[in-house]
Scaffold this motif. Structure first.
Motif, PDB file in Angstrom:
ATOM      1  N   VAL A 174       0.905  -1.355  -0.141  1.00 53.93           N
ATOM      2  CA  VAL A 174      -0.097   0.007   0.074  1.00 53.93           C
ATOM      3  C   VAL A 174       0.945   1.489   0.057  1.00 53.93           C
ATOM      4  O   VAL A 174       1.673   1.560   1.178  1.00 53.93           O
ATOM      5  CB  VAL A 174      -0.773   0.002   1.218  1.00 53.93           C
ATOM      6  N   LYS A 175       0.711   2.157  -1.054  1.00 56.00           N
ATOM      7  CA  LYS A 175       1.567   3.390  -0.965  1.00 56.00           C
ATOM      8  C   LYS A 175       1.407   4.081  -0.070  1.00 56.00           C
ATOM      9  O   LYS A 175       0.382   4.204   0.661  1.00 56.00           O
ATOM     10  CB  LYS A 175       1.373   4.004  -2.610  1.00 56.00           C
ATOM     11  N   GLY A 205      -2.905   7.566   5.170  1.00 54.06           N
ATOM     12  CA  GLY A 205      -3.516   8.304   5.680  1.00 54.06           C
ATOM     13  C   GLY A 205      -5.223   7.914   5.864  1.00 54.06           C
ATOM     14  O   GLY A 205      -5.765   8.071   6.803  1.00 54.06           O
ATOM     15  N   ALA A 206      -5.445   7.601   4.479  1.00 54.37           N
ATOM     16  CA  ALA A 206      -7.059   7.214   4.462  1.00 54.37           C
ATOM     17  C   ALA A 206      -7.277   5.999   5.113  1.00 54.37           C
ATOM     18  O   ALA A 206      -8.662   5.749   5.655  1.00 54.37           O
ATOM     19  CB  ALA A 206      -7.561   6.924   2.950  1.00 54.37           C
ATOM     20  N   LEU A 207      -6.355   5.063   5.503  1.00 54.76           N
ATOM     21  CA  LEU A 207      -6.519   3.759   6.126  1.00 54.76           C
ATOM     22  C   LEU A 207      -6.479   4.116   7.754  1.00 54.76           C
ATOM     23  O   LEU A 207      -6.957   3.504   8.370  1.00 54.76           O
ATOM     24  CB  LEU A 207      -5.657   2.842   5.896  1.00 54.76           C
ATOM     25  N   ALA A 241       6.523   2.905   6.275  1.00 53.04           N
ATOM     26  CA  ALA A 241       6.959   3.393   5.126  1.00 53.04           C
ATOM     27  C   ALA A 241       8.573   3.854   5.139  1.00 53.04           C
ATOM     28  O   ALA A 241       8.737   4.630   5.925  1.00 53.04           O
ATOM     29  CB  ALA A 241       5.888   4.767   4.808  1.00 53.04           C
ATOM     30  N   SER A 242       9.317   3.080   4.285  1.00 54.05           N
ATOM     31  CA  SER A 242      10.722   3.450   4.340  1.00 54.05           C
ATOM     32  C   SER A 242      10.998   3.393   2.735  1.00 54.05           C
ATOM     33  O   SER A 242      10.303   3.305   1.923  1.00 54.05           O
ATOM     34  CB  SER A 242      11.321   2.188   5.034  1.00 54.05           C
ATOM     35  N   VAL A 286       4.022  -0.567   3.044  1.00 49.03           N
ATOM     36  CA  VAL A 286       3.152  -1.589   3.270  1.00 49.03           C
ATOM     37  C   VAL A 286       2.312  -1.280   4.436  1.00 49.03           C
ATOM     38  O   VAL A 286       2.325  -0.544   5.318  1.00 49.03           O
ATOM     39  CB  VAL A 286       3.945  -2.773   3.461  1.00 49.03           C
ATOM     40  N   MET A 287       1.139  -2.102   4.113  1.00 42.36           N
ATOM     41  CA  MET A 287       0.372  -2.332   5.288  1.00 42.36           C
ATOM     42  C   MET A 287       0.395  -3.719   5.999  1.00 42.36           C
ATOM     43  O   MET A 287       0.468  -4.751   5.388  1.00 42.36           O
ATOM     44  CB  MET A 287      -1.306  -2.022   4.890  1.00 42.36           C
ATOM     45  N   ILE A 288       0.676  -3.823   7.400  1.00 43.78           N
ATOM     46  CA  ILE A 288       1.008  -5.197   8.081  1.00 43.78           C
ATOM     47  C   ILE A 288      -0.497  -5.387   8.746  1.00 43.78           C
ATOM     48  O   ILE A 288      -0.960  -4.827   9.581  1.00 43.78           O
ATOM     49  CB  ILE A 288       2.164  -4.902   8.969  1.00 43.78           C
TER      50      ILE A 288
END
Length: 621
Positions: free
Chosen positions: A366-367, A372-374, A397-398, A403-405
């Motif tokens: 996930v970019k 923010g939306a999530l 985010a690196s 990613v979303m974990i």
């Protein structure tokens, strides 16, 4: 030109000359082709480009044995005559229709492979996807059975050349006859991942050579060091000295290296076998290796009464930082789940998993701009997702990954991902014009201003470098709120000015406070920037100045609060110090100077805000 070449193929060794005029940008020029002979269906010709007078450039050409042939050489005669493959080319048979069809099929297969492959190879799941695209049905279990035949490397992965050769040889037609891998010795992917986690002692999501040896001994395969090293080297195709779970599972699910050993399920039954008491157990990884069992028991007792701690030590008996904790009731397990990714010691974060319930982390690409939306305003969206699904959700985010974990049981992770996709489907991007010169002030020191805007709106804000573009990602409501906040901030910045107020130097220390506590409180309350100057730096007032940068309203508010603080702080500080001295031994811990200042400033700022608020209401009245 093609027609002339085709005609030449039937002219035997007779020479021929054929001028050809080409329209378009070559208008006014002509090509002339003169045949120099035919051998084995191959035409050797001289091509001249130029005007009708015959003047122009000449080039020797060798045309392949047919229109479908890839063996067409073009170049000076002296080069192709010296080619070692020239005799083969000149005597090559004409391409048959079925061969041409095979070439087309090969291109199709290779094109589909490139669309599925990662790193130029695919595993069993990738092969299933390829076969479905080519109109064939197969299961992962069946494909795993034929991967041995397909893959020469024995790694469980197949290259493009290996798959293409297998498919063109009719391998897909025989897939229905293939037998599945023997299931008695195999575990599911979730079970295998649990085993992988147990073997991965240092918790770096990879198995090194030493850990692989531990895995081999756990299965009682009886390999010697040479055999174990050879298998590991074969699987470590990238030569990094470690295997990822994808590499491990691709090998495990297809190889015959394990056929002589006991059942994997049996070999790991002491840990992976489901039991009635599993609902009271958790698997821990990442606990400090110097901490003994008693410390671990005391640490997890904050979640509930601990019944037993089983340390999963290394072969030499040293602490590995992994253990299985058994609680007296199931509620304690739910409390322990909250400690997942809890920062602890120098080993990074703590990992907490349920036992034998498929509990694990799953990474979804996930970019960063979609995070923010999530997350939502002050985390409202992600908190609701966690409440509805039971999964724990983290974002990373690196420069390496965005990613979303998702962490939890399979059904919890699946439900959370469905909800996330629904949110992302309604997550769009608005582009606004914001002068590039204002980007820095809208981002703030360390990104604090932008982060505050994002937290307040639930949107993600991006300022494009060297442009006047501002991108706002999020739901319709979040985007609207974020843009209004940005506009308000830009207006404030446009109307910001520096105002100097007379404040004698003897009060500067008090308004600065211990460790800057007073001036920080002033700035936080008003939103303005405040500093104090004396001597030559004072431009308008020789006894000292308070320099305030902000809107006119902010500047006046700072000046009003400063006057009240000068009035209130001395008495408040004295009262707190006297109270601390009077209590003496009755106070469990004496207040430090910083604590006294903090309490006094908090009370003084509260008084100032109340007075200024009353004055504002009186003015409005």
């Amino acid at each position: 030109l093609a027609a002339l070449v085709l005609a030449a193929c039937f002219c035997g060794s007779a020479a021929f000359t054929a001028p050809l005029r080409v329209p378009g940008r070559m208008h006014g020029s002509a090509f002339s082709m003169q045949g120099t002979g035919r051998s084995g269906g191959t035409v050797c010709a001289e091509v001249r480009m130029g005007g009708e007078s015959g003047a122009g450039k000449k080039k020797k050409v060798v045309l392949g044995p047919g229109l479908f042939s890839p063996d067409i050489q073009l170049g000076p005669e002296e080069k192709w005559k010296k080619s070692e493959d020239m005799d083969t080319v000149l005597n090559a048979p004409a391409v048959k229709a079925e061969d041409a069809k095979m070439l087309v099929e090969k291109d199709k297969v290779e094109g589909l492979f490139d669309g599925v492959a990662e790193g130029g190879k695919v595993d069993a799941r990738g092969v299933v996807s390829l076969l479905e695209s080519l109109g064939h049905q197969a299961s992962e279990q069946t494909v795993s059975g034929v991967l041995r035949e397909m893959s020469e490397s024995g790694t469980g992965f197949v290259s493009k050349d290996e798959f293409t050769a297998w498919y063109l040889a009719g391998g897909a037609g025989k897939i229905a006859e293939a037998s599945e891998m023997p299931g008695a010795k195999r575990m599911t992917k979730d079970e295998c991942e649990s085993l992988f986690q147990l073997v991965d002692v240092n918790g770096d999501s990879a198995i090194d050579k030493e850990e692989f040896n531990t895995f081999e001994k756990m299965l009682e395969l009886g390999w010697d060091e040479a055999k174990s090293a050879a298998v590991f080297a074969r699987l470590d195709t990238e030569g990094v000295g470690a295997l990822t779970f994808e590499q491990f599972f691709a090998w495990y699910s297809t190889t015959d290296d394990l056929d002589n050993g006991p059942s994997l399920k049996k070999a790991t039954a002491n840990i992976l076998k489901p039991e009635q008491g599993d609902r009271k157990r958790i698997f821990i990884r990442g606990f400090p290796t110097k901490a003994p069992e008693a410390v671990a028991s005391r640490f997890f007792s904050r979640c509930g009464a601990v019944e037993h701690v089983r340390m999963l030590n290394l072969e030499d008996g040293k602490n590995s930082g992994r253990m299985i904790v058994t609680f007296e009731d199931e509620d304690a397990v739910e409390n322990a789940m909250e400690m997942h990714r809890f920062r602890i010691g120098k080993r990074g974060h703590l990992e907490v998993y349920r036992v034998n319930e498929g509990d694990k982390e799953e990474y979804k690409d996930v970019k960063k701009e979609m995070h923010g939306a999530l997350i939502g305003i002050k985390g409202s969206v992600v908190q609701n997702m966690q409440k509805e699904t039971g999964a724990k959700i983290f974002f990373e985010a690196s420069k390496y990954r965005q990613v979303m974990i998702l962490k939890g049981r399979p059904q919890e992770r699946a439900k959370a991902w469905v909800m996330a996709q629904e949110i992302l489907a309604g997550n769009l991007c608005d582009t606004h014009k914001v002068p590039n010169k204002m980007h820095g002030r809208l981002i703030g020191s360390g990104g604090k201003v932008k982060m505050a805007m994002q937290e307040q709106s639930g949107a993600h804000i991006v300022y494009k470098k060297e442009t006047d573009e501002c991108l706002v990602y999020g739901t319709e409501e979040a985007r609207a709120v974020a843009w209004q906040i940005i506009k308000d901030k830009m207006w404030a910045l446009d109307h910001t000015k520096e105002t100097r107020f007379p404040v004698e130097g003897k009060y500067h220390g008090m308004l600065t406070g211990k460790q800057g506590v007073t001036v920080k409180a002033l700035q936080e309350s008003t939103g303005a920037q405040v500093r104090f100057v004396t001597g030559k730096k004072s431009k308008e007032h020789t006894d000292g100045e308070m320099v305030v940068r902000g809107t006119p309203v902010q500047c006046e508010r700072v000046n009003g609060m400063a006057q009240i603080l000068i009035r209130e702080l001395p008495s408040l500080l004295s009262e707190l110090r006297e109270e601390d001295i009077a209590l003496g031994a009755l106070r469990s811990l004496p207040l430090s100077a910083a604590q006294v200042w903090k309490l006094a400033v908090q009370k003084a700022v509260g008084i100032a805000e109340e007075e200024l608020g009353m004055n504002k209401k009186e003015e409005e009245g």
